[in-house]
Design a protein around this motif. Sequence first.
Motif, short mmCIF file in Angstrom:
data_model
loop_
_atom_site.label_atom_id
_atom_site.label_comp_id
_atom_site.label_asym_id
_atom_site.label_seq_id
_atom_site.Cartn_x
_atom_site.Cartn_y
_atom_site.Cartn_z
N PHE A 1 -48.62 47.88 29.17
CA PHE A 1 -48.80 49.32 29.32
C PHE A 1 -48.62 49.74 30.78
CE2 PHE A 1 -52.02 52.25 31.02
CZ PHE A 1 -51.50 53.44 30.53
N GLY A 2 -47.94 50.87 30.99
CA GLY A 2 -47.81 51.46 32.31
C GLY A 2 -46.84 50.75 33.23
N CYS A 3 -46.13 49.74 32.71
CA CYS A 3 -45.26 48.91 33.54
C CYS A 3 -43.82 48.95 33.03
CB CYS A 3 -45.79 47.48 33.57
SG CYS A 3 -47.46 47.37 34.24
N ASP A 4 -42.99 48.06 33.54
CA ASP A 4 -41.60 47.93 33.09
C ASP A 4 -41.12 46.52 33.43
OD1 ASP A 4 -40.75 47.90 35.84
OD2 ASP A 4 -40.80 50.08 35.85
N GLN A 5 -39.85 46.25 33.17
CA GLN A 5 -39.33 44.89 33.32
C GLN A 5 -39.34 44.39 34.76
OE1 GLN A 5 -34.67 44.90 33.19
NE2 GLN A 5 -35.36 46.36 31.65
N GLU A 6 -39.46 45.29 35.74
CA GLU A 6 -39.52 44.87 37.15
C GLU A 6 -40.73 43.96 37.42
OE1 GLU A 6 -37.59 45.43 40.14
OE2 GLU A 6 -36.21 45.61 38.44
N MET A 7 -41.74 44.06 36.55
CA MET A 7 -42.95 43.25 36.72
C MET A 7 -42.66 41.74 36.64
SD MET A 7 -46.02 44.80 36.96
CE MET A 7 -45.98 46.43 37.69
N TRP A 8 -41.51 41.38 36.10
CA TRP A 8 -41.19 39.96 35.89
C TRP A 8 -40.33 39.37 37.00
CZ3 TRP A 8 -44.36 38.28 32.47
CH2 TRP A 8 -44.73 39.07 31.37
N ARG A 9 -40.03 40.13 38.04
CA ARG A 9 -39.02 39.69 39.00
C ARG A 9 -39.40 38.41 39.76
NH1 ARG A 9 -41.86 43.81 41.30
NH2 ARG A 9 -42.50 43.57 43.49
N HIS A 10 -40.72 38.13 39.88
CA HIS A 10 -41.14 36.90 40.56
C HIS A 10 -41.16 35.69 39.63
CE1 HIS A 10 -42.08 39.44 43.91
NE2 HIS A 10 -43.12 40.00 43.33
N ILE A 11 -41.13 35.93 38.33
CA ILE A 11 -41.22 34.85 37.34
C ILE A 11 -39.82 34.39 36.90
CG2 ILE A 11 -42.03 34.26 35.00
CD1 ILE A 11 -44.32 34.57 36.93
N VAL A 12 -38.92 35.35 36.73
CA VAL A 12 -37.58 35.05 36.20
C VAL A 12 -36.86 33.93 36.95
CG1 VAL A 12 -35.26 36.02 35.91
CG2 VAL A 12 -37.25 37.27 35.06
N PRO A 13 -36.87 33.90 38.29
CA PRO A 13 -36.12 32.85 38.99
C PRO A 13 -36.54 31.43 38.63
CG PRO A 13 -36.72 34.59 40.53
CD PRO A 13 -37.44 34.88 39.25
N ALA A 14 -37.77 31.25 38.17
CA ALA A 14 -38.25 29.92 37.80
C ALA A 14 -37.65 29.42 36.49
CB ALA A 14 -39.78 29.92 37.72
N PHE A 15 -37.02 30.35 35.72
CA PHE A 15 -36.54 29.98 34.38
C PHE A 15 -35.05 30.22 34.15
CE2 PHE A 15 -41.07 30.70 34.01
CZ PHE A 15 -41.48 29.61 33.25
N GLU A 16 -34.39 31.02 35.00
CA GLU A 16 -33.03 31.44 34.65
C GLU A 16 -32.00 30.33 34.73
OE1 GLU A 16 -31.66 34.73 36.96
OE2 GLU A 16 -32.56 33.98 38.80
N GLN A 17 -32.31 29.21 35.39
CA GLN A 17 -31.35 28.10 35.41
C GLN A 17 -31.31 27.36 34.08
OE1 GLN A 17 -32.26 25.68 38.90
NE2 GLN A 17 -30.39 26.45 39.86
N ASN A 18 -32.43 27.35 33.39
CA ASN A 18 -32.52 26.55 32.16
C ASN A 18 -32.67 27.35 30.88
OD1 ASN A 18 -32.51 23.95 33.53
ND2 ASN A 18 -34.53 24.51 34.27
N TYR A 19 -32.85 28.66 31.03
CA TYR A 19 -33.03 29.52 29.85
C TYR A 19 -32.18 30.77 29.97
CZ TYR A 19 -37.29 26.81 28.79
OH TYR A 19 -38.18 25.83 28.48
N ARG A 20 -31.85 31.32 28.82
CA ARG A 20 -31.31 32.67 28.79
C ARG A 20 -32.50 33.62 28.83
NH1 ARG A 20 -28.67 35.34 23.56
NH2 ARG A 20 -27.31 36.93 24.47
N ILE A 21 -32.43 34.63 29.68
CA ILE A 21 -33.56 35.54 29.90
C ILE A 21 -33.20 36.92 29.38
CG2 ILE A 21 -35.07 36.58 31.62
CD1 ILE A 21 -35.34 33.58 31.64
N VAL A 22 -34.10 37.50 28.59
CA VAL A 22 -33.92 38.88 28.12
C VAL A 22 -35.07 39.73 28.66
CG1 VAL A 22 -33.88 40.42 26.11
CG2 VAL A 22 -32.68 38.21 26.03
N LEU A 23 -34.70 40.80 29.37
CA LEU A 23 -35.66 41.78 29.88
C LEU A 23 -35.38 43.12 29.23
CD1 LEU A 23 -35.24 40.90 33.67
CD2 LEU A 23 -37.13 40.18 32.20
N PHE A 24 -36.42 43.90 29.00
CA PHE A 24 -36.23 45.23 28.40
C PHE A 24 -37.40 46.13 28.76
CE2 PHE A 24 -39.03 43.21 25.41
CZ PHE A 24 -39.78 44.23 24.85
#
Length: 268
Positions: free
Chosen positions: A27-50
Amino acid sequence: MSIDILQRNHVKVLGSGDQTIVFAHGFGCDQEMWRHIVPAFEQNYRIVLFDYVGSGKSQIDLYDSTKYNDLHGYAQDVLDVMEALELKDTVFVGHSVSGMIGMLASIRNPEYFSRMIMIGSSPRYMNDQPDYFGGFNKSDIDELLEMMQLNFIGWASYLAPIVMQNSDRKELAEELERTFCSRDPHIARQFAEVTFYSDCRSSLEKASVPSLILQCSDDSISPVEVGDYLHAHLKNSKLRQMTAKGHYPQLSHPDEMAQCMKDYLAGV
């Protein structure tokens, strides 16, 4: 009229890998909240943000106050995105109310999900005497909603530091306050009402997807009793207590949160 789901929900697809992780904001947020987490996973996973309709850079003109007067309306958004991208067996990461939104979606279409990771999620925010402690009395929620109605900016500046904690890092609360203030006040208030009055306890027994419950310490939105309740009533669940304080570990303690996720996905 046909709606482009990927535009409607401002969907972004990043990374590479055989398995997909879908990150769903609270609530009250958006996909930008994940910007510090995504780099830890994008090499090994496909990432979907919305972004949910009414949040972030979604198409706000498609907000339907009838559809989104219930968490099932948001669960439909999740399923729409998954169908549009032809996903299956995803790891769904839901912060706060999105843990329950994802769970409701998984009950309807379990084939889209392989694992759930719930961060600070609660099946019921309101206390239900004598045997359920959610952290809020009805009067607390009523006052919060009234404050949103009367003084939205004041509500944001009041709530942000309380839920963020980490008072030694004021920039975190300031970012959260800016995010709150960027929302449409009427949509935000309805989302708050739907969130804080929701009761998903009866749905827990219907959920079958294995899940990790990440419980922060000193979380004013989802206290430890809520994490314990979720774990006790959600089959195939693991509960992990984090040292992270507050309700937003993806901002305040991203390294610890990413490591907890990696441990779970690796079967540790």
